[in-house]
Design a protein around this motif. Structure first.
Motif, short mmCIF file in Angstrom:
data_model
loop_
_atom_site.label_atom_id
_atom_site.label_comp_id
_atom_site.label_asym_id
_atom_site.label_seq_id
_atom_site.Cartn_x
_atom_site.Cartn_y
_atom_site.Cartn_z
N VAL A 1 48.44 47.96 32.03
CA VAL A 1 47.43 46.90 32.10
C VAL A 1 47.92 45.76 33.00
O VAL A 1 47.14 45.20 33.78
CB VAL A 1 47.11 46.37 30.69
N GLU A 2 49.19 45.41 32.92
CA GLU A 2 49.73 44.35 33.78
C GLU A 2 49.54 44.69 35.25
O GLU A 2 49.18 43.82 36.06
CB GLU A 2 51.22 44.15 33.47
N HIS A 3 49.81 45.94 35.62
CA HIS A 3 49.63 46.35 37.02
C HIS A 3 48.16 46.36 37.40
O HIS A 3 47.80 45.98 38.54
CB HIS A 3 50.26 47.72 37.24
N ASP A 4 47.30 46.78 36.51
CA ASP A 4 45.87 46.80 36.80
C ASP A 4 45.35 45.38 37.02
O ASP A 4 44.55 45.14 37.94
CB ASP A 4 45.10 47.46 35.65
N LEU A 5 45.79 44.43 36.20
CA LEU A 5 45.33 43.05 36.35
C LEU A 5 45.90 42.42 37.61
O LEU A 5 45.23 41.59 38.25
CB LEU A 5 45.73 42.23 35.12
N TYR A 6 47.11 42.82 37.99
CA TYR A 6 47.66 42.34 39.26
C TYR A 6 46.78 42.80 40.42
O TYR A 6 46.47 42.03 41.34
CB TYR A 6 49.09 42.85 39.46
N TYR A 7 46.36 44.05 40.37
CA TYR A 7 45.49 44.58 41.43
C TYR A 7 44.17 43.80 41.48
O TYR A 7 43.71 43.42 42.56
CB TYR A 7 45.21 46.06 41.17
N ILE A 8 43.58 43.55 40.31
CA ILE A 8 42.30 42.85 40.26
C ILE A 8 42.44 41.43 40.83
O ILE A 8 41.58 40.97 41.59
CB ILE A 8 41.78 42.80 38.81
N ASP A 9 43.52 40.74 40.49
CA ASP A 9 43.70 39.36 40.91
C ASP A 9 44.17 39.23 42.35
O ASP A 9 44.11 38.12 42.92
CB ASP A 9 44.71 38.65 39.99
N ASN A 10 44.63 40.32 42.95
CA ASN A 10 45.17 40.25 44.31
C ASN A 10 44.51 41.26 45.25
O ASN A 10 45.10 41.65 46.25
CB ASN A 10 46.69 40.50 44.29
N TRP A 11 43.27 41.63 44.94
CA TRP A 11 42.62 42.67 45.74
C TRP A 11 42.47 42.27 47.20
O TRP A 11 42.20 41.12 47.54
CB TRP A 11 41.23 42.99 45.20
#
Length: 463
Positions: A430-440
């Motif tokens: 989840v941490e990696h997924d949220l990083y992707y969402i916030d830094n797309w």
């Protein structure tokens, strides 16, 4: 530090001038034309000067000590756009654009953008380790707040090269009163005037006030008192540092608000991502077309059952979608009956092991991409039963669904795929997924696609 920043800015100035001049001359040589060397030399120096002025005016280099790499690079790209917008407007308004072709401007802008990004990436990689190791003076801060909070903040700031030179507790004690013993690094001061007096000779760059809910009035008064010092004064709510990392001060009508979260993708970004998905999915289907003949035949010969497996999963905005996969198991479980695949799972067929290890079983999801249910890159969708369980255990778990799910994702290419038999494994994902969402960005999507094909981590835990 000032000398090094001046050297960095000067280096960028020279390289931008060379890049702009070289791009113009090279274009004319390719077109078998004779370039006006003197003309392009003057205009290249003008472009480099505008770039330098934009960088200095926006304080881009002076903020390198307190900003992450992507912000430093993005600010450089923004300044290039600003410079060429001004440059084009200037030569048009002054009617000196004759003989200056559009192709020349495009070539120069691309060359300058590439040069600025490379130059800044190199300088950032050189300066940040030097700051962290103490070879270069770091940004110096004073912390005011509870000793425990000061210690935690100092450790986190120190990881980015920011050095804490002193910590003070809130000046709530009064002269003549007894003071509870504190750690030696923290002093209790009688009043705000004494705090200002103690901070003045330290010559810090910033003062950070760490405040809890009950200390907000004190923090605001303290910030006002500290405005007497020639420093930047920050107020950070304790326990909200991670939340503050994604917040922005913004104008909402005639009111100034702190925007904690925003929709991950703007309509323009969604249009770009969708166009890229359609083009890449069509190309992928064409390239993989032989597999859509061979794999179904192999599945039929290997075991009984349908070729495709359709499973209900949560997609964008938690809406249910039907995800396609080549069947790799002897069962067709979904919903409450779904059980995640584990290593040496007897339900996986002989061919299924190969299809799952090579990610070939995911190819039918290209049709999900064309249908608009999925994207090529995004958080991997989980079975609905898994989502319901982990949504209760992990904060912000459902924020994964603020973008379309993907065939591959940032978590997968970093080795976080496979069984989620522990809460910690799912938290890392989840941490990696949220990083992707916030830094797309479209570049991040391209990077993930390349890593999916070439990185060994993308195939960890594939069984």
């Amino acid at each position: 530090m000032v000398t090094l920043l001046a050297l960095a800015a000067s280096t960028e100035f020279l390289l931008v001038a060379v890049a702009a001049y070289s791009a113009a001359v090279l274009y004319h040589l390719i077109m078998q034309d004779s370039p006006d060397a003197a003309k392009y030399m003057q205009e290249s120096l003008l472009i480099a000067t505008l770039q330098l002025l934009a960088s200095l005016g926006l304080r881009q280099y002076s903020r390198i000590q307190t900003q992450p790499r992507h912000v430093f690079l993005w600010s450089g790209a923004s300044s290039v756009l600003l410079v060429f917008s001004f440059f084009i407007a200037t030569i048009f308004l002054l009617k000196i654009s004759e003989g200056y072709s559009r192709a020349t401007i495009v070539a120069q802008s691309v060359s300058v953008l590439f040069t600025v990004l490379c130059t800044r990436a190199i300088w950032f990689s050189l300066l940040q380790p030097a700051i962290a190791s103490g070879l270069i003076d770091a940004r110096r801060i004073i912390l005011v707040g509870d000793p425990r909070h000061c210690s935690q903040f100092s450790a986190r700031a120190g990881a980015t090269g920011i050095r804490t030179i002193r910590s003070f507790d809130f000046p709530t004690a009064r002269a003549g009163t007894s003071v509870v013993a504190r750690p030696s690094a923290v002093e209790v001061l009688p009043d705000t005037r004494q705090l200002v007096a103690n901070c003045r000779p330290l010559r810090a760059d910033d003062i950070v006030i760490l405040t809890s809910e009950r200390d907000v009035p004190t923090a605001l008064a303290l910030a006002s008192a500290l405005s007497d010092l020639p420093v930047d004064v920050h107020v950070v709510p304790v326990g909200s540092i991670d939340l503050m990392a994604v917040s922005r001060i913004t104008q909402f009508g005639n009111i100034v608000t702190m925007r904690i979260f925003q929709c991950p993708l703007t309509p323009f970004n969604r249009a770009i991502k969708r166009a890229f998905d359609i083009a890449a999915a069509i190309a992928g289907l064409i390239i993989a077309s032989p597999l859509f003949v061979i794999v179904p035949l192999a599945i039929k010969l290997d075991s009984r059952g349908p070729v495709l497996f359709r499973q209900t999963r949560h997609g964008y905005n938690n809406e249910c979608i039907r995800v396609l996969k080549f069947r790799t198991m002897t069962v067709m479980e979904e919903g409450d009956n779904f059980k995640p695949v584990v290593r040496h799972d007897p339900r996986v067929t002989r061919l299924g092991h190969f299809l799952r290890r090579t990610n070939i079983d995911e190819l039918p999801q290209l049709f999900n991409v064309l249908a608009g249910d999925m994207s090529l890159v995004g958080p991997r969708p989980h079975a609905t039963s898994q989502n319901e369980v982990f949504a209760e255990l992990i904060l912000s778990f459902s924020r994964r669904h603020n973008v379309k799910p993907g065939i591959t994702g940032w978590a997968q290419v970093n080795g976080h795929r496979g069984d989620t038999d522990t809460l910690e494994k799912m938290q890392r994902r989840v941490e990696h997924d949220l990083y992707y969402i916030d830094n797309w960005s479209i570049l991040l999507d391209l990077k993930i696609m390349v890593m999916t094909l070439l990185s060994r981590k993308a195939y960890w835990n594939a069984y």
